[in-house]
Design a protein around this motif. Structure first.
Motif, short mmCIF file in Angstrom:
data_model
loop_
_atom_site.label_atom_id
_atom_site.label_comp_id
_atom_site.label_asym_id
_atom_site.label_seq_id
_atom_site.Cartn_x
_atom_site.Cartn_y
_atom_site.Cartn_z
N ILE A 73 74.06 -44.24 25.53
CA ILE A 73 74.13 -44.26 26.99
C ILE A 73 73.91 -42.86 27.56
CG2 ILE A 73 75.67 -44.65 28.96
CD1 ILE A 73 77.05 -46.82 27.24
N LYS A 74 74.54 -41.88 26.96
CA LYS A 74 74.41 -40.50 27.43
C LYS A 74 72.97 -40.00 27.32
CE LYS A 74 76.17 -35.83 26.54
NZ LYS A 74 77.13 -35.03 25.71
N GLU A 75 72.35 -40.25 26.17
CA GLU A 75 70.97 -39.79 25.97
C GLU A 75 70.01 -40.44 26.97
OE1 GLU A 75 66.92 -39.65 24.81
OE2 GLU A 75 68.11 -41.51 24.70
N ARG A 76 70.19 -41.73 27.20
CA ARG A 76 69.33 -42.45 28.14
C ARG A 76 69.51 -41.93 29.57
NH1 ARG A 76 70.63 -48.40 27.79
NH2 ARG A 76 72.40 -47.78 29.08
N ASN A 94 82.62 -46.46 53.71
CA ASN A 94 81.46 -45.99 52.97
C ASN A 94 81.62 -46.28 51.49
OD1 ASN A 94 79.76 -44.33 55.01
ND2 ASN A 94 81.84 -43.55 55.33
N CYS A 95 80.53 -46.11 50.77
CA CYS A 95 80.54 -46.28 49.31
C CYS A 95 80.06 -45.01 48.62
CB CYS A 95 79.63 -47.43 48.89
SG CYS A 95 80.34 -49.05 49.09
N ILE A 96 80.59 -44.78 47.45
CA ILE A 96 80.06 -43.78 46.54
C ILE A 96 79.55 -44.52 45.31
CG2 ILE A 96 80.65 -41.86 45.02
CD1 ILE A 96 82.62 -40.97 47.20
N ALA A 97 78.34 -44.19 44.89
CA ALA A 97 77.73 -44.84 43.74
C ALA A 97 77.51 -43.81 42.64
CB ALA A 97 76.42 -45.51 44.13
N PRO A 98 78.47 -43.66 41.73
CA PRO A 98 78.29 -42.71 40.64
C PRO A 98 77.23 -43.18 39.64
CG PRO A 98 80.61 -43.27 40.95
CD PRO A 98 79.80 -44.27 41.71
N GLY A 99 76.62 -42.21 39.00
CA GLY A 99 75.76 -42.50 37.87
C GLY A 99 76.54 -42.34 36.57
N PHE A 100 75.89 -41.77 35.56
CA PHE A 100 76.57 -41.55 34.28
C PHE A 100 77.66 -40.50 34.45
CE2 PHE A 100 76.94 -38.99 30.38
CZ PHE A 100 77.47 -39.97 29.55
N MET A 101 78.90 -40.90 34.17
CA MET A 101 80.04 -40.01 34.29
C MET A 101 80.71 -39.88 32.92
SD MET A 101 80.50 -38.86 37.39
CE MET A 101 79.08 -39.00 38.49
N ASP A 102 80.97 -38.66 32.53
CA ASP A 102 81.55 -38.39 31.22
C ASP A 102 83.07 -38.56 31.28
OD1 ASP A 102 80.97 -37.95 28.62
OD2 ASP A 102 80.53 -35.82 28.80
N THR A 103 83.51 -39.82 31.33
CA THR A 103 84.94 -40.12 31.42
C THR A 103 85.47 -40.59 30.06
OG1 THR A 103 84.55 -42.43 32.02
CG2 THR A 103 84.66 -40.82 33.83
N GLU A 104 86.78 -40.65 29.94
CA GLU A 104 87.40 -41.12 28.70
C GLU A 104 86.96 -42.54 28.38
OE1 GLU A 104 91.61 -40.78 28.94
OE2 GLU A 104 91.57 -38.63 29.39
N MET A 105 86.86 -43.39 29.41
CA MET A 105 86.49 -44.78 29.18
C MET A 105 85.07 -44.88 28.62
SD MET A 105 86.65 -47.99 31.86
CE MET A 105 85.39 -47.35 32.97
N GLN A 149 83.43 -42.41 27.03
CA GLN A 149 83.41 -41.75 25.73
C GLN A 149 83.93 -42.66 24.62
OE1 GLN A 149 85.70 -38.21 26.45
NE2 GLN A 149 84.11 -37.25 27.68
N ALA A 150 84.78 -43.61 24.99
CA ALA A 150 85.37 -44.51 23.99
C ALA A 150 84.42 -45.64 23.59
CB ALA A 150 86.67 -45.10 24.52
N LEU A 151 83.33 -45.83 24.32
CA LEU A 151 82.40 -46.91 23.99
C LEU A 151 81.64 -46.59 22.71
CD1 LEU A 151 80.88 -47.62 27.53
CD2 LEU A 151 82.59 -48.98 26.31
N PRO A 152 81.40 -47.58 21.86
CA PRO A 152 80.64 -47.34 20.63
C PRO A 152 79.20 -46.92 20.89
CG PRO A 152 81.01 -49.69 20.96
CD PRO A 152 81.85 -48.98 21.96
#
Length: 249
Positions: free
Chosen positions: A202-205, A181-192, A194-197
């Motif tokens: 992305i979070k607001e959208r 099976n597959c899991i398809a996550p959406g927006f996840m608040d991960t360290e990776m 959070q490090a994006l400029p």
């Protein structure tokens, strides 16, 4: 609810941090022996030490899932240490975003190799043991991006490919008591993330687009993996479980 994972052995690729680390921890809490595997040796060993300090069963194997010899060593050592392999979570992956006209061969190859080739090599390597056991769970971590995202032709292609792979494996190996099976996550608040400029954009959208108005957490994905890995999901195969707060497009 007893998920029936006590004594099972689970390999979670890319499990040094983020979704993989949360997944490994959850499976260990459920009683599984967990293999922490990643190319980041320091982080992988740190997590393994933390889990074992909590009385959980974990073993670290540093490996590059794009290298067949590393994958063979990963599975051989897993069998030597724990005597079986019951659950494989193909989680290793990362984005390398660019508009199509600016995307380099290296951008394409790096993402496709880790996510698709890596999942192929690890799944192929564990399958003989799963067939022998007549029990197995293959869980590919895809993404809502399989619907398509701008600047993510490589990432979206890899994540869509993981879905096709799981569906093919489900048909091919189901007769042996193996599900895929597959899991398809959406927006996840991960360290990776959070490090994006562009993190705040992305979070607001994402929050504007999804019905459940909170960021996803790594534990949300870990809980879904634990269910699909369990005895409770033994008649579910070839499916895609979206963990997106209701966001699809």
């Amino acid at each position: 609810m007893d998920l029936g994972l006590t004594g099972k052995t689970a390999i979670v690729t890319g499990s040094a941090r983020g979704l993989g680390a949360a997944t490994a921890r959850r499976l260990a809490i459920e009683g599984a022996h967990v293999i922490i595997t990643d190319i980041s040796a320091e982080s992988a060993h740190r997590l393994t030490r933390a889990l074992t300090a909590e009385g959980l069963s974990a073993h670290c194997i540093v490996a590059d899932v794009t290298r067949n010899d590393d994958v063979t060593r990963l599975v051989d050592e897993t069998l030597s240490v724990f005597g079986g392999v019951h659950v494989l979570v193909n989680n290793a992956g990362f984005p390398r975003d660019a508009y199509l006209v600016d995307m380099t061969d290296q951008d394409w190859d790096a993402v496709i190799d880790v996510m698709l080739k890596g999942a192929f090599l690890t799944t192929r390597a564990v399958m003989p043991q799963m067939i022998k056991q007549r029990w197995g769970r293959v869980i590919n971590i895809s993404s809502r991006a399989h619907f398509g995202n701008p600047t993510q032709v490589n990432y979206a292609t890899a994540k869509a490919g993981l879905i096709g792979m799981a569906k093919a494996i489900a048909i091919e190996e189901g007769r042996y008591g193996i599900t895929a099976n597959c899991i398809a996550p959406g927006f996840m608040d991960t360290e990776m993330i959070q490090a994006l400029p562009t993190y705040e954009v992305i979070k607001e959208r994402a929050l504007r687009s999804q019905p459940v108005k909170r960021p996803g957490a790594p534990d949300d994905v870990a809980d879904a993996v634990a269910f699909l890995a369990s005895e409770r999901a033994s008649f579910i195969s070839g499916e895609v479980l979206h963990v997106t707060g209701g966001r699809y497009g």
